[in-house]
Write a protein that holds these residues in place. Structure first.
Motif, PDB file in Angstrom:
ATOM      1  N   ASP A  80       4.107  25.845  -7.520  1.00 11.48           N
ATOM      2  CA  ASP A  80       3.998  24.682  -8.392  1.00 11.48           C
ATOM      3  C   ASP A  80       2.742  23.929  -7.957  1.00 11.48           C
ATOM      4  O   ASP A  80       2.704  23.375  -6.866  1.00 11.48           O
ATOM      5  N   SER A  81       1.683  23.961  -8.800  1.00  9.95           N
ATOM      6  CA  SER A  81       0.387  23.464  -8.350  1.00  9.95           C
ATOM      7  C   SER A  81       0.342  21.943  -8.259  1.00  9.95           C
ATOM      8  O   SER A  81      -0.555  21.376  -7.660  1.00  9.95           O
ATOM      9  N   ARG A  82       1.328  21.274  -8.848  1.00  5.42           N
ATOM     10  CA  ARG A  82       1.277  19.809  -8.903  1.00  5.42           C
ATOM     11  C   ARG A  82       1.821  19.219  -7.605  1.00  5.42           C
ATOM     12  O   ARG A  82       2.949  19.476  -7.215  1.00  5.42           O
ATOM     13  N   ARG A  85       3.948  13.926  -8.482  1.00  3.70           N
ATOM     14  CA  ARG A  85       4.454  13.871  -9.848  1.00  3.70           C
ATOM     15  C   ARG A  85       4.263  12.485 -10.413  1.00  3.70           C
ATOM     16  O   ARG A  85       4.506  11.491  -9.730  1.00  3.70           O
TER      17      ARG A  85
ATOM     18  N   TYR B  32       6.573  19.695 -14.993  1.00  2.00           N
ATOM     19  CA  TYR B  32       5.421  20.109 -15.782  1.00  2.00           C
ATOM     20  C   TYR B  32       5.204  21.611 -15.717  1.00  2.00           C
ATOM     21  O   TYR B  32       4.503  22.166 -16.550  1.00  2.00           O
ATOM     22  N   ASN B  33       5.791  22.251 -14.691  1.00  2.00           N
ATOM     23  CA  ASN B  33       5.598  23.691 -14.561  1.00  2.00           C
ATOM     24  C   ASN B  33       6.500  24.426 -15.547  1.00  2.00           C
ATOM     25  O   ASN B  33       7.693  24.130 -15.656  1.00  2.00           O
ATOM     26  N   LYS B  36       9.554  26.206 -14.083  1.00  2.00           N
ATOM     27  CA  LYS B  36      10.626  25.267 -13.721  1.00  2.00           C
ATOM     28  C   LYS B  36      11.389  24.815 -14.961  1.00  2.00           C
ATOM     29  O   LYS B  36      12.604  24.654 -14.934  1.00  2.00           O
ATOM     30  N   ASP B 116       0.761  24.899 -15.619  1.00  2.00           N
ATOM     31  CA  ASP B 116       1.026  23.461 -15.649  1.00  2.00           C
ATOM     32  C   ASP B 116       0.765  22.922 -17.052  1.00  2.00           C
ATOM     33  O   ASP B 116      -0.295  23.148 -17.631  1.00  2.00           O
ATOM     34  N   ASP B 119      -2.441  20.736 -17.515  1.00  2.00           N
ATOM     35  CA  ASP B 119      -3.675  21.521 -17.477  1.00  2.00           C
ATOM     36  C   ASP B 119      -3.885  22.246 -18.796  1.00  2.00           C
ATOM     37  O   ASP B 119      -5.006  22.287 -19.322  1.00  2.00           O
TER      38      ASP B 119
END
Lengths: 177, 125
Positions: A80-82, A85, B32-33, B36, B116, B119
């Motif tokens: 998960d690149s974030r 949050r 946001y993923n 997920k 994401d 993005d």
């Protein structure tokens, strides 16, 4: 009394596994925890007398779904690149608890767990239990309903899966560019 | 108020169903993923199936496979088979649609280089 402790423990297992899936940062570990959640569900169902559903959940839910997730993660980004949050939207903070309160408010209108004389258990299912052997000569009632009384429905279900397979193949096809 | 809490204790399955269902929606709304989000969708699907199966449960009843079909069958000693059949179909179709959505996520990653949501939206502009 042991019965109450059993079900409380099993439900706790399920809820913990479900919450762990979105608390971990690594997507890979969250997918594996999701697989364990499916296995716990299969355990609960076998214990509640739904052995056919438990088999299907263990094979399709825990096995196949985990493999599909893993294949996707191997192809894409496993993390998960974030890092930070943004705050969750208002609908998530206010709307969902409100929905939860409404759902729990309706709880007393539902039959309690394990009630043999609840409406779903006395309305039409006794007919299938009593007549299915005379009608289909199959001792497993779930099989006789799935393959005989509802045979066409099961047939069309395979069409749905076939369509899903075609859609996957078309989406994953390498495009010439 | 006391009666309400007592009602929940008699229906722990419903309580667990509400928790799992709302968690599933919450993940779908806030994360946001894309993978997920799909995990949240899967939790939501299984919570509804879980609710149906627990409704079919009868106390002191066994699996819905007839012990001796030649005897007179007492329905109260077997679990209710109809929700089982319904959920068998639902599990298989649910995983099929999950496969399609994962393939979509894969195609999106190939085109935009990210899973994401923000993005991807930036790259779309």
């Amino acid at each position: 009394m042991t019965y109450a402790i059993n079900i409380a423990l099993l439900l706790l297992l399920i809820v913990t596994a479900a919450s762990a899936t979105f608390l971990v940062k690594e997507l890979m570990s969250s997918v594996f925890i999701l697989g364990s959640y499916s296995f716990f569900l299969a355990l609960v169902w076998a214990w509640l007398g739904a052995v056919d559903v438990a088999f299907v959940e263990a094979v399709i839910g825990a096995g196949l779904a985990t493999v599909l997730f893993l294949v996707t993660l191997f192809d894409t980004a496993p993390k998960d690149s974030r890092l930070r949050r943004p705050p969750p939207p208002l609908a998530g903070v206010l709307g969902l608890p409100l929905l939860g309160v409404l759902l729990l408010f309706a709880a007393n209108d539902l039959p309690s767990l394990g009630d043999p004389s609840s409406p779903p258990n006395v309305h039409i299912s006794p007919y299938y239990l009593q007549q299915s052997y005379a009608d289909t000569l199959t001792p497993n009632v779930v099989t006789s309903v799935l393959m005989d009384y509802r045979g066409f429905d099961t047939l069309i279900e395979t069409v749905v899966i076939f369509t899903a397979g075609i859609a996957c193949a078309l989406l994953l096809k390498e495009t010439k560019s | 108020m006391f009666e309400l809490v007592q009602g929940w204790l008699q229906r722990p399955n419903y309580f667990a169903f509400v928790l799992l269902f709302l968690w599933g929606i919450y993940i779908m709304v806030t994360r946001y993923n894309l993978v997920k989000k799909l995990i949240g969708m899967y939790l939501m699907q299984t919570s509804v199936i879980f609710f149906f199966v627990t409704v079919s449960y009868k106390e002191h009843a066994t699996v819905p496979i007839l012990i001796d079909p030649t005897e007179v069958i007492r329905p109260e000693i077997y679990a209710n088979p109809l929700p089982h059949v319904l959920t068998l179909t639902a599990i298989v179709v649910g995983v099929a649609t999950l496969g399609v959505s994962l393939a979509l996520a894969d195609a999106i990653y190939k085109k935009y280089g990210s899973l994401d949501e923000e993005d991807i939206l930036k790259k779309l502009e």
